[in-house]
Design a protein around this motif. Sequence first.
Motif, mmCIF file in Angstrom:
data_model
loop_
_atom_site.group_PDB
_atom_site.id
_atom_site.type_symbol
_atom_site.label_atom_id
_atom_site.label_comp_id
_atom_site.label_asym_id
_atom_site.label_seq_id
_atom_site.Cartn_x
_atom_site.Cartn_y
_atom_site.Cartn_z
ATOM 1 N N ARG A 32 0.829 -1.213 0.000
ATOM 2 C CA ARG A 32 0.000 0.000 0.000
ATOM 3 C C ARG A 32 0.863 1.264 0.000
ATOM 4 N N ARG A 33 1.955 1.238 0.731
ATOM 5 C CA ARG A 33 2.854 2.402 0.775
ATOM 6 C C ARG A 33 3.456 2.656 -0.616
ATOM 7 N N SER A 34 3.927 1.595 -1.260
ATOM 8 C CA SER A 34 4.523 1.739 -2.592
ATOM 9 C C SER A 34 3.482 2.153 -3.621
ATOM 10 N N LEU A 35 2.329 1.503 -3.588
ATOM 11 C CA LEU A 35 1.281 1.846 -4.550
ATOM 12 C C LEU A 35 0.725 3.244 -4.294
ATOM 13 N N GLY A 36 0.741 3.672 -3.040
ATOM 14 C CA GLY A 36 0.331 5.041 -2.733
ATOM 15 C C GLY A 36 1.244 6.059 -3.403
ATOM 16 N N ALA A 37 2.542 5.778 -3.391
ATOM 17 C CA ALA A 37 3.493 6.669 -4.069
ATOM 18 C C ALA A 37 3.243 6.663 -5.581
ATOM 19 N N LEU A 38 2.922 5.497 -6.138
ATOM 20 C CA LEU A 38 2.612 5.405 -7.568
ATOM 21 C C LEU A 38 1.296 6.126 -7.886
ATOM 22 N N ARG A 39 0.338 6.047 -6.967
ATOM 23 C CA ARG A 39 -0.936 6.754 -7.145
ATOM 24 C C ARG A 39 -0.707 8.264 -7.167
ATOM 25 N N ASP A 40 0.162 8.737 -6.292
ATOM 26 C CA ASP A 40 0.446 10.166 -6.228
ATOM 27 C C ASP A 40 1.040 10.684 -7.539
ATOM 28 N N ARG A 41 1.655 9.806 -8.310
ATOM 29 C CA ARG A 41 2.243 10.171 -9.606
ATOM 30 C C ARG A 41 1.338 9.824 -10.786
ATOM 31 N N GLY A 42 0.108 9.379 -10.494
ATOM 32 C CA GLY A 42 -0.844 9.101 -11.564
ATOM 33 C C GLY A 42 -0.576 7.820 -12.332
ATOM 34 N N ILE A 43 0.136 6.890 -11.718
ATOM 35 C CA ILE A 43 0.454 5.621 -12.388
ATOM 36 C C ILE A 43 -0.611 4.577 -12.095
ATOM 37 N N VAL A 44 -1.100 4.556 -10.857
ATOM 38 C CA VAL A 44 -2.177 3.637 -10.483
ATOM 39 C C VAL A 44 -3.276 4.436 -9.801
ATOM 40 N N GLU A 45 -4.415 3.789 -9.660
ATOM 41 C CA GLU A 45 -5.506 4.359 -8.877
ATOM 42 C C GLU A 45 -6.119 3.236 -8.064
ATOM 43 N N SER A 46 -6.817 3.615 -7.015
ATOM 44 C CA SER A 46 -7.416 2.597 -6.147
ATOM 45 C C SER A 46 -8.899 2.864 -5.982
ATOM 46 N N GLU A 47 -9.601 1.783 -5.691
ATOM 47 C CA GLU A 47 -11.035 1.862 -5.416
ATOM 48 C C GLU A 47 -11.299 0.957 -4.229
ATOM 49 N N GLY A 48 -11.965 1.494 -3.221
ATOM 50 C CA GLY A 48 -12.258 0.718 -2.035
ATOM 51 C C GLY A 48 -13.511 -0.123 -2.187
ATOM 52 N N GLY A 49 -13.784 -0.890 -1.172
ATOM 53 C CA GLY A 49 -15.010 -1.681 -1.134
ATOM 54 C C GLY A 49 -14.899 -3.011 -1.847
#
Length: 137
Positions: A32-49
């Motif tokens: 989650r920490r690594s993917l959060g950094a990637l999300r901040d750069r617009g590389i990935v996105e997340s969806e909860g639920g």
Amino acid sequence: MLHVLVHMELLGGRKTSERIALMLNTNPVVVRRSLGALRDRGIVESEGGRGGGWKLARSLDEITVLDVQRALNEGAILVAPISRDHPTCPVECAANSVLEEAYAAAELELMTKYTTMTLAQIAAIALANANGQAVTQ
């Protein structure tokens, strides 16, 4: 993370942090920490639920290795093993100078390669290797 991002595309759909952690043999918190950094750069996105998870925000041909590297680490890719124990020693200064010059040249070469290599190219190499085909880069 290159491994994970290419798999996300090749396997399609969203992947949970738990599933990715299993792939990497690590803890979901690290993922989650690594993917959060990637999300901040617009590389990935997340969806909860239910049915949520992580997915690519851009296509593989729009993401370079350097994009991923910079999302995870802003500093130099290669760090020269410089000793600063004896700053007035001419031998230490000469050794540091040689190492710094060599590492700077290697860093420039690596940055050039990382800038031009896309995740789509990595995926193509992986698929060709899986099919027993030789691939040149």
